[in-house]
Design a protein around this motif. Structure first.
Motif, PDB file in Angstrom:
ATOM      1  N   ILE A 123      70.474  28.042  30.059  1.00 19.37           N
ATOM      2  CA  ILE A 123      71.479  27.012  30.383  1.00 19.37           C
ATOM      3  C   ILE A 123      71.861  27.161  31.848  1.00 19.37           C
ATOM      4  CG2 ILE A 123      72.430  26.878  28.048  1.00 19.37           C
ATOM      5  CD1 ILE A 123      74.892  28.398  29.150  1.00 19.37           C
ATOM      6  N   THR A 124      72.337  26.073  32.407  1.00 17.66           N
ATOM      7  CA  THR A 124      72.939  26.084  33.731  1.00 17.66           C
ATOM      8  C   THR A 124      74.090  25.089  33.706  1.00 17.66           C
ATOM      9  OG1 THR A 124      72.512  25.994  36.115  1.00 17.66           O
ATOM     10  CG2 THR A 124      71.398  24.358  34.754  1.00 17.66           C
ATOM     11  N   VAL A 125      75.105  25.374  34.495  1.00 17.23           N
ATOM     12  CA  VAL A 125      76.327  24.573  34.460  1.00 17.23           C
ATOM     13  C   VAL A 125      76.674  24.114  35.871  1.00 17.23           C
ATOM     14  CG1 VAL A 125      78.769  24.577  33.834  1.00 17.23           C
ATOM     15  CG2 VAL A 125      77.148  25.888  32.478  1.00 17.23           C
ATOM     16  N   SER A 126      77.068  22.858  35.987  1.00 19.29           N
ATOM     17  CA  SER A 126      77.588  22.316  37.241  1.00 19.29           C
ATOM     18  C   SER A 126      79.025  21.884  36.982  1.00 19.29           C
ATOM     19  CB  SER A 126      76.735  21.127  37.695  1.00 19.29           C
ATOM     20  OG  SER A 126      77.136  19.941  37.041  1.00 19.29           O
ATOM     21  N   PRO A 127      79.724  21.367  37.982  1.00 23.78           N
ATOM     22  CA  PRO A 127      81.073  20.866  37.731  1.00 23.78           C
ATOM     23  C   PRO A 127      81.103  19.704  36.730  1.00 23.78           C
ATOM     24  CG  PRO A 127      80.766  21.218  40.072  1.00 23.78           C
ATOM     25  CD  PRO A 127      79.422  21.398  39.420  1.00 23.78           C
ATOM     26  N   TYR A 128      79.972  19.032  36.522  1.00 24.89           N
ATOM     27  CA  TYR A 128      79.947  17.834  35.677  1.00 24.89           C
ATOM     28  C   TYR A 128      79.165  17.994  34.383  1.00 24.89           C
ATOM     29  CZ  TYR A 128      81.008  16.289  40.374  1.00 24.89           C
ATOM     30  OH  TYR A 128      81.542  16.174  41.621  1.00 24.89           O
ATOM     31  N   VAL A 129      78.089  18.779  34.424  1.00 20.67           N
ATOM     32  CA  VAL A 129      77.173  18.826  33.287  1.00 20.67           C
ATOM     33  C   VAL A 129      76.807  20.251  32.908  1.00 20.67           C
ATOM     34  CG1 VAL A 129      76.151  16.561  33.774  1.00 20.67           C
ATOM     35  CG2 VAL A 129      75.097  18.622  34.737  1.00 20.67           C
ATOM     36  N   LEU A 130      76.340  20.390  31.675  1.00 24.19           N
ATOM     37  CA  LEU A 130      75.706  21.603  31.189  1.00 24.19           C
ATOM     38  C   LEU A 130      74.285  21.190  30.828  1.00 24.19           C
ATOM     39  CD1 LEU A 130      76.989  24.289  28.822  1.00 24.19           C
ATOM     40  CD2 LEU A 130      74.890  23.101  28.238  1.00 24.19           C
ATOM     41  N   VAL A 131      73.286  21.911  31.339  1.00 24.43           N
ATOM     42  CA  VAL A 131      71.883  21.613  31.085  1.00 24.43           C
ATOM     43  C   VAL A 131      71.299  22.784  30.311  1.00 24.43           C
ATOM     44  CG1 VAL A 131      69.652  21.055  32.132  1.00 24.43           C
ATOM     45  CG2 VAL A 131      71.768  20.353  33.272  1.00 24.43           C
ATOM     46  N   SER A 132      70.557  22.481  29.231  1.00 27.60           N
ATOM     47  CA  SER A 132      69.997  23.540  28.401  1.00 27.60           C
ATOM     48  C   SER A 132      68.534  23.267  28.084  1.00 27.60           C
ATOM     49  CB  SER A 132      70.797  23.661  27.096  1.00 27.60           C
ATOM     50  OG  SER A 132      70.782  22.429  26.397  1.00 27.60           O
ATOM     51  N   GLY A 133      67.775  24.354  27.935  1.00 27.39           N
ATOM     52  CA  GLY A 133      66.362  24.270  27.569  1.00 27.39           C
ATOM     53  C   GLY A 133      66.120  25.071  26.307  1.00 27.39           C
ATOM     54  N   SER A 134      65.214  24.576  25.441  1.00 26.97           N
ATOM     55  CA  SER A 134      65.095  25.150  24.108  1.00 26.97           C
ATOM     56  C   SER A 134      63.659  25.255  23.614  1.00 26.97           C
ATOM     57  CB  SER A 134      65.901  24.266  23.143  1.00 26.97           C
ATOM     58  OG  SER A 134      65.685  24.615  21.811  1.00 26.97           O
ATOM     59  N   ARG A 135      63.522  25.991  22.521  1.00 28.21           N
ATOM     60  CA  ARG A 135      62.245  26.103  21.819  1.00 28.21           C
ATOM     61  C   ARG A 135      61.782  24.750  21.277  1.00 28.21           C
ATOM     62  NH1 ARG A 135      61.341  31.098  18.355  1.00 28.21           N
ATOM     63  NH2 ARG A 135      60.315  31.691  20.273  1.00 28.21           N
ATOM     64  N   ASP A 136      62.699  23.804  21.099  1.00 31.16           N
ATOM     65  CA  ASP A 136      62.332  22.484  20.573  1.00 31.16           C
ATOM     66  C   ASP A 136      61.612  21.614  21.602  1.00 31.16           C
ATOM     67  OD1 ASP A 136      64.398  21.567  22.225  1.00 31.16           O
ATOM     68  OD2 ASP A 136      65.747  21.097  20.572  1.00 31.16           O
ATOM     69  N   THR A 137      61.248  22.177  22.752  1.00 31.05           N
ATOM     70  CA  THR A 137      60.519  21.544  23.869  1.00 31.05           C
ATOM     71  C   THR A 137      61.360  20.551  24.652  1.00 31.05           C
ATOM     72  OG1 THR A 137      59.480  19.641  22.751  1.00 31.05           O
ATOM     73  CG2 THR A 137      58.347  21.780  22.583  1.00 31.05           C
ATOM     74  N   LYS A 138      62.642  20.505  24.414  1.00 30.66           N
ATOM     75  CA  LYS A 138      63.514  19.527  25.066  1.00 30.66           C
ATOM     76  C   LYS A 138      64.481  20.201  26.035  1.00 30.66           C
ATOM     77  CE  LYS A 138      61.882  16.259  22.478  1.00 30.66           C
ATOM     78  NZ  LYS A 138      60.740  15.536  22.980  1.00 30.66           N
ATOM     79  N   THR A 139      64.845  19.447  27.045  1.00 31.88           N
ATOM     80  CA  THR A 139      65.942  19.794  27.935  1.00 31.88           C
ATOM     81  C   THR A 139      67.036  18.786  27.650  1.00 31.88           C
ATOM     82  OG1 THR A 139      64.423  20.603  29.632  1.00 31.88           O
ATOM     83  CG2 THR A 139      66.657  20.033  30.346  1.00 31.88           C
ATOM     84  N   ARG A 140      68.239  19.272  27.441  1.00 29.71           N
ATOM     85  CA  ARG A 140      69.341  18.364  27.144  1.00 29.71           C
ATOM     86  C   ARG A 140      70.416  18.497  28.217  1.00 29.71           C
ATOM     87  NH1 ARG A 140      66.982  19.188  22.295  1.00 29.71           N
ATOM     88  NH2 ARG A 140      66.889  17.395  20.904  1.00 29.71           N
TER      89      ARG A 140
END
Length: 111
Positions: free
Chosen positions: A25-42
């Motif tokens: 995961i990575t976090v900015s002032p606006y968003v949280l971005v995550s990467g997973s085993r499900d092959t998706k980035t959310r």
């Protein structure tokens, strides 16, 4: 994914959507971005927990995500691929800025 208040240990927010283990995961002032085993980035709204966008682009686990500047996301997968995404600039909305691209009608674009 969940965020907690450090002192009270109360759950503040839940970020739902992944169907596999979250590796990064990575976090900015606006968003949280995550990467997973499900092959998706959310991409989630950090303040509400709402899912803003789901990114494909990988055929295997997304093992790392990074914000390389305020409006670019880099994802690295177990498929040996690295993707660079342009993220829409936040738009002014109420008391907080939103990064959902709703005014422009655009989401992330693979470069």
């Amino acid at each position: 994914l969940r965020t907690f208040d450090y002192t009270s240990k109360q759950c503040l927010r839940t970020f739902e959507g992944h169907t596999g283990i979250v590796f990064s995961i990575t976090v900015s002032p606006y968003v949280l971005v995550s990467g997973s085993r499900d092959t998706k980035t959310r991409i989630f709204d950090r303040h509400t927990g709402d899912l803003l966008q789901e990114l494909g682009g990988h055929t295997m686990d997304v093992r790392s995500v990074a914000l390389v500047d305020p409006f670019k996301i880099v994802t690295g997968g177990y498929d040996r691929e690295m993707n660079v995404w342009s993220f829409p600039k936040p738009t002014q909305g109420g008391d907080s800025e939103q990064a959902d691209g709703s005014e422009s009608g655009e989401g992330c674009v693979l470069q």
